[in-house]
Scaffold this motif. Structure first.
Motif, PDB file in Angstrom:
ATOM      1  N   ARG A 216       0.869  -1.367   0.089  1.00  0.00           N
ATOM      2  CA  ARG A 216       0.066  -0.152  -0.035  1.00  0.00           C
ATOM      3  C   ARG A 216       0.812   1.294  -0.026  1.00  0.00           C
ATOM      4  NH1 ARG A 216      -2.875   3.321   3.420  1.00  0.00           N
ATOM      5  NH2 ARG A 216      -1.108   3.040   4.664  1.00  0.00           N
TER       6      ARG A 216
ATOM      7  N   ASN B 194       4.262  13.310   8.160  1.00  0.00           N
ATOM      8  CA  ASN B 194       3.482  11.950   8.649  1.00  0.00           C
ATOM      9  C   ASN B 194       4.691  10.793   8.486  1.00  0.00           C
ATOM     10  OD1 ASN B 194       1.927   9.346   8.248  1.00  0.00           O
ATOM     11  ND2 ASN B 194       0.665  10.342   9.560  1.00  0.00           N
TER      12      ASN B 194
ATOM     13  N   LEU C 265     -15.151   1.887   3.114  1.00  0.00           N
ATOM     14  CA  LEU C 265     -14.747   2.641   4.728  1.00  0.00           C
ATOM     15  C   LEU C 265     -14.560   1.147   5.440  1.00  0.00           C
ATOM     16  CD1 LEU C 265     -16.883   5.783   5.032  1.00  0.00           C
ATOM     17  CD2 LEU C 265     -14.691   5.586   4.264  1.00  0.00           C
TER      18      LEU C 265
ATOM     19  N   ARG D 165      -5.234  -0.198   6.561  1.00  0.00           N
ATOM     20  CA  ARG D 165      -5.205  -1.580   6.318  1.00  0.00           C
ATOM     21  C   ARG D 165      -4.377  -2.363   7.552  1.00  0.00           C
ATOM     22  NH1 ARG D 165      -0.684  -4.543   4.020  1.00  0.00           N
ATOM     23  NH2 ARG D 165       0.588  -3.360   5.025  1.00  0.00           N
TER      24      ARG D 165
ATOM     25  N   TYR E 179     -12.178  11.048   2.063  1.00  0.00           N
ATOM     26  CA  TYR E 179     -13.375  10.286   1.353  1.00  0.00           C
ATOM     27  C   TYR E 179     -14.026  11.138   0.256  1.00  0.00           C
ATOM     28  CZ  TYR E 179     -17.479   8.090   0.507  1.00  0.00           C
ATOM     29  OH  TYR E 179     -18.579   7.476  -0.009  1.00  0.00           O
TER      30      TYR E 179
ATOM     31  N   LEU F  92     -19.246   1.770   1.069  1.00  0.00           N
ATOM     32  CA  LEU F  92     -18.814   3.032   0.703  1.00  0.00           C
ATOM     33  C   LEU F  92     -17.304   3.061   0.763  1.00  0.00           C
ATOM     34  CD1 LEU F  92     -21.034   5.186   3.430  1.00  0.00           C
ATOM     35  CD2 LEU F  92     -21.204   5.017   0.792  1.00  0.00           C
TER      36      LEU F  92
ATOM     37  N   SER G 150       4.307   6.707   9.867  1.00  0.00           N
ATOM     38  CA  SER G 150       3.750   5.607  10.602  1.00  0.00           C
ATOM     39  C   SER G 150       4.332   4.280  10.829  1.00  0.00           C
ATOM     40  CB  SER G 150       2.522   5.345   9.762  1.00  0.00           C
ATOM     41  OG  SER G 150       2.562   4.826   8.554  1.00  0.00           O
TER      42      SER G 150
ATOM     43  N   LEU H 289     -14.481   5.576  11.083  1.00  0.00           N
ATOM     44  CA  LEU H 289     -14.418   5.030   9.730  1.00  0.00           C
ATOM     45  C   LEU H 289     -13.118   5.625   9.067  1.00  0.00           C
ATOM     46  CD1 LEU H 289     -18.123   5.297   8.680  1.00  0.00           C
ATOM     47  CD2 LEU H 289     -16.941   3.240   9.193  1.00  0.00           C
ATOM     48  N   THR H 290     -12.500   4.599   8.577  1.00  0.00           N
ATOM     49  CA  THR H 290     -11.101   5.064   7.748  1.00  0.00           C
ATOM     50  C   THR H 290     -11.397   4.648   6.469  1.00  0.00           C
ATOM     51  OG1 THR H 290     -10.189   2.854   8.055  1.00  0.00           O
ATOM     52  CG2 THR H 290      -9.426   4.638   9.839  1.00  0.00           C
ATOM     53  N   GLY H 291     -10.730   5.785   5.652  1.00  0.00           N
ATOM     54  CA  GLY H 291     -10.850   5.757   4.071  1.00  0.00           C
ATOM     55  C   GLY H 291      -9.487   5.040   3.701  1.00  0.00           C
TER      56      GLY H 291
ATOM     57  N   GLN I  46       6.623   3.853   7.584  1.00  0.00           N
ATOM     58  CA  GLN I  46       6.320   4.479   6.412  1.00  0.00           C
ATOM     59  C   GLN I  46       6.302   6.006   6.624  1.00  0.00           C
ATOM     60  OE1 GLN I  46       2.889   2.943   4.602  1.00  0.00           O
ATOM     61  NE2 GLN I  46       2.641   4.551   2.966  1.00  0.00           N
TER      62      GLN I  46
ATOM     63  N   ALA J 295      -7.079   5.869   2.082  1.00  0.00           N
ATOM     64  CA  ALA J 295      -5.719   6.644   2.091  1.00  0.00           C
ATOM     65  C   ALA J 295      -5.292   6.860   3.370  1.00  0.00           C
ATOM     66  CB  ALA J 295      -5.973   8.145   1.205  1.00  0.00           C
ATOM     67  N   HIS J 296      -6.261   6.316   4.586  1.00  0.00           N
ATOM     68  CA  HIS J 296      -5.657   6.589   5.849  1.00  0.00           C
ATOM     69  C   HIS J 296      -4.596   5.769   6.299  1.00  0.00           C
ATOM     70  CE1 HIS J 296      -5.837   7.070  10.213  1.00  0.00           C
ATOM     71  NE2 HIS J 296      -6.159   8.171   9.943  1.00  0.00           N
ATOM     72  N   PRO J 297      -3.671   6.001   7.109  1.00  0.00           N
ATOM     73  CA  PRO J 297      -2.585   5.091   7.253  1.00  0.00           C
ATOM     74  C   PRO J 297      -2.841   3.844   8.115  1.00  0.00           C
ATOM     75  CG  PRO J 297      -1.870   7.328   7.843  1.00  0.00           C
ATOM     76  CD  PRO J 297      -3.266   7.543   7.391  1.00  0.00           C
ATOM     77  N   LEU J 298      -4.276   4.065   8.873  1.00  0.00           N
ATOM     78  CA  LEU J 298      -4.636   2.908   9.625  1.00  0.00           C
ATOM     79  C   LEU J 298      -5.283   1.945   9.270  1.00  0.00           C
ATOM     80  CD1 LEU J 298      -5.048   4.690  13.021  1.00  0.00           C
ATOM     81  CD2 LEU J 298      -2.929   3.551  12.339  1.00  0.00           C
TER      82      LEU J 298
ATOM     83  N   GLN K 119     -17.096   9.010  12.656  1.00  0.00           N
ATOM     84  CA  GLN K 119     -16.314   9.890  11.914  1.00  0.00           C
ATOM     85  C   GLN K 119     -15.442   9.392  10.816  1.00  0.00           C
ATOM     86  OE1 GLN K 119     -13.428  12.007  14.563  1.00  0.00           O
ATOM     87  NE2 GLN K 119     -12.604  13.281  12.916  1.00  0.00           N
ATOM     88  N   VAL K 120     -15.076   9.942   9.827  1.00  0.00           N
ATOM     89  CA  VAL K 120     -14.281   9.487   8.774  1.00  0.00           C
ATOM     90  C   VAL K 120     -12.891  10.060   8.732  1.00  0.00           C
ATOM     91  CG1 VAL K 120     -14.282   8.932   6.302  1.00  0.00           C
ATOM     92  CG2 VAL K 120     -16.172   9.106   7.289  1.00  0.00           C
ATOM     93  N   LEU K 121     -11.889   9.113   8.816  1.00  0.00           N
ATOM     94  CA  LEU K 121     -10.673   9.539   9.094  1.00  0.00           C
ATOM     95  C   LEU K 121     -10.092   9.122   7.571  1.00  0.00           C
ATOM     96  CD1 LEU K 121      -9.284   8.049  12.282  1.00  0.00           C
ATOM     97  CD2 LEU K 121     -10.446  10.457  11.867  1.00  0.00           C
ATOM     98  N   GLY K 122      -9.171  10.042   7.030  1.00  0.00           N
ATOM     99  CA  GLY K 122      -8.467   9.795   5.583  1.00  0.00           C
ATOM    100  C   GLY K 122      -9.466  10.346   4.555  1.00  0.00           C
TER     101      GLY K 122
END
Lengths: 404, 404
Positions: free
Chosen positions: A275, B292, B243, B275, A391, B241, B294, B266-268, A296, B270-273, A386-389
């Protein structure tokens, strides 16, 4: 107490980043060192091409003027190539200066000798910036080595080639098109060979090999292969199998032989490097007691690399416990309104004020922007997450999902 | 020189891991310290329930017997709960022992006071194992703090709740079913409240807050919410979605207030967490100069946690540069044959010997297992790319992909 005097070699991207970071965060540095930290001299190729806001800094194209300064505590190497960097750092160490380098090619070839010299002269040698830009890879490996034997390291160590592979796959570009964009964005040099043929990644792998195994990789079992042979057709076939091309450096020890390979490989979803996209760098470390650790972050760039150099600088003088920075009020940050998914049986109309609907995905779910305060006023039968990253909202409004 | 004498408090999973690691890697530890490293005494609740291979170790249910040992250099706290751990460590520090703790609840409440005491008594205080198990989070943050102001930390700090959320999504299980599996696998206690209600993650967040900002989070602006309210239906809506639910601890400073929230978000992609799956832990650190960073790895478990404790132990006595371990020949590892995707116009029949075909995906691509040597003998019009990360072969043989 007199200032800590720094000689900075090179005033390109990395050198400028170091200079600006030291200037901008002088308060922070003084709090740690208890005295001023000052770039006294900068070595450049062409003095007439540069100007500095601070007239007290010696700008010179002659290293001898720097090494003969009455007071010189630290030399920071932000030039490229094996020479003259190696010769300069030897001179600096012999004079009793601490040295910090971001020069991976030089350090891959001469790191061991410099480490020996530094130990002999009782000065520090920092090289965090040679591998992985701002990611504290060197320090983390040192920390793991305290308890662990490291068995293998795999890494994406060159942001340029990773950017090209990512762009080819995501934007459906040819290698040449992606390279051109990398050059336009400043990620690749006019002569990109060092990055795309894997030389840069190989130098970094050698630095890691020396750090972890105490020697360089064997020439017989090592491989360096670039990404110029990867085609968009191959990327598509790989994608159809759920695989992504990554330009991976791998360092491992079998019996007494260290092998290092830098080559394009395919990664599956379960692999820690799958990723890692764009100019990001990452390493995945297998150690005998702890297992797998991955890191990373930004592998290059002005300020990430400067951060690694300043970390090394502070390491020279720091106490065992880190100072917590307390510079009074921090700057106020303007936060964008958070994005939320709201679940529950509700119509958009029932939402209180202060909610900006991004999209309604079903009768039971919609996506909104709203403040924490607004969300706290929601009816109890609605639940907001809440959505992180980032969207990206669906293009079609009221996109339907399968009923749940 | 006499041995380094360790008092070990607790002999559960973590305590046993520490004891075994110190025994098994004695050669490595002696190479670093220049003398034997010995667990002299172990504190247990019930002496009759334990037996040790080494008869020289004092096994006792009375801490006073340990603290009154004629020689005691280091006390390692591998018990849980605020007391008696805090009292014991205070006594140990007052006696002049170095202390290392894995006890997050105790350290969240009393870490600052212990740090003050340790400084006053000029002993080391190690707490790497309190957060993120084997991931060197504490050391990395200390390193970044050398140059950076840390602005925010987001992390998956509890492997149990992450395992439950992952299992619910991947295996389509209810919360109760996933919790039962976590308990069967030993990831969750019989009373799982500490993990699933977010207490454990909150303690770790407090430790990070103290380290990064020098104070505990404000009670008014902090939130601790568990994952018991998440349903499989909600997970499906989120998945539609793109997420994923994650139980995220977030620590940030706004003006002078530190806020800590532990809650499902919720994580999208692109968020480091996004995966981070199963029992893995990870942190994503935003710092002002570097950007950033990680880190990901095993957040708990016998040996990862022991590794963090032994790293702290060695930190107590280590020189500035790490010793490179050279214990002679390493054990030979039996490597599985690598998996390759072969691209190019070829029939399976044309492959040389030593190739095991896993699946043929099109006339131009197939997946094989083969040695490096066999691959090097391939015809030049075929190109083989190694696959990293587990690759599950397609169930159907000769699965077709779109022609390329």
């Amino acid at each position: 107490m007199s200032a800590i005097s720094i000689g900075l070699l090179g005033f390109g991207t990395v050198g400028k980043g170091v200079y600006e970071t030291i200037s901008k965060h002088q308060g922070r540095l003084q709090a740690i060192f208890g005295r001023e930290v000052k770039v006294s001299a900068i070595l450049v190729k062409n003095v007439s091409k540069h100007s500095l806001p601070d007239g007290e800094v010696l700008l010179t194209d002659n290293f001898q003027e720097i090494i003969e300064l009455p007071k010189l505590d630290v030399v920071i190497d932000a030039i490229v190539g094996r020479e003259p960097g190696y010769t300069y750092l030897r001179q600096a160490i012999s004079r009793g200066c601490h040295v910090i380098t971001a020069n991976k090619e030089m350090f891959a070839f001469h790191g061991r000798e410099l480490a020996r010299l530094a130990k002999h002269n009782n000065v520090s040698l920092g090289f965090e910036a040679t591998v992985g830009g701002g990611i504290p890879i060197i320090q983390t490996i040192k920390q793991l080595l305290n308890a662990n034997k490291i068995e293998r390291i795999e890494g994406i160590l060159n942001g340029t080639s990773n950017f090209i592979l990512t762009s080819m796959r995501e934007e459906n570009l040819t290698f040449e098109e992606a390279l051109k964009i990398a050059q336009e964005k400043g990620y690749a040099e006019a002569d990109p060979k060092n990055d795309i043929e894997g030389y840069d990644a190989f130098y970094k792998a050698v630095v890691l090999s020396e750090l972890v195994f105490g020697k360089s990789p064997s020439q017989e079992t090592s491989v360096r292969e670039g990404i110029t042979g990867i085609t968009i057709e191959q990327i598509r076939v790989a994608a159809s199998l759920g695989l992504k091309f990554k330009h991976v450096a791998s360092i491992q020890k079998e019996q007494e032989t260290i092998s290092c390979t830098v080559k394009p490989v395919l990664t599956g979803e379960a692999h820690p490097l799958y990723r890692v996209e764009g100019v990001q760098n990452a390493v995945s470390i297998d150690a005998d007691i702890v297992g797998n650790i991955s890191l990373q972050g930004p592998g290059a760039g002005m300020f990430p690399t400067a951060s690694a150099i300043v970390e090394d600088l502070i390491h020279i003088g720091k106490a065992d416990f880190p100072a917590v920075f307390e510079e009074g009020k921090s700057e106020e940050t303007v936060l964008e309104q958070p994005v939320w998914v709201i679940l529950g049986d509700a119509d958009q109309a029932e939402l209180p004020e202060g909610f900006e609907t991004i999209s309604k995905v079903s009768k039971d779910a919609f996506i909104v922007k709203a403040s924490f305060e607004a969300v706290s006023l929601l009816a109890p039968d609605l639940k907001a997450y809440q959505v992180l990253g980032y969207y990206a909202p669906a293009a079609e409004e009221n996109k339907q999902v399968q009923p749940v």
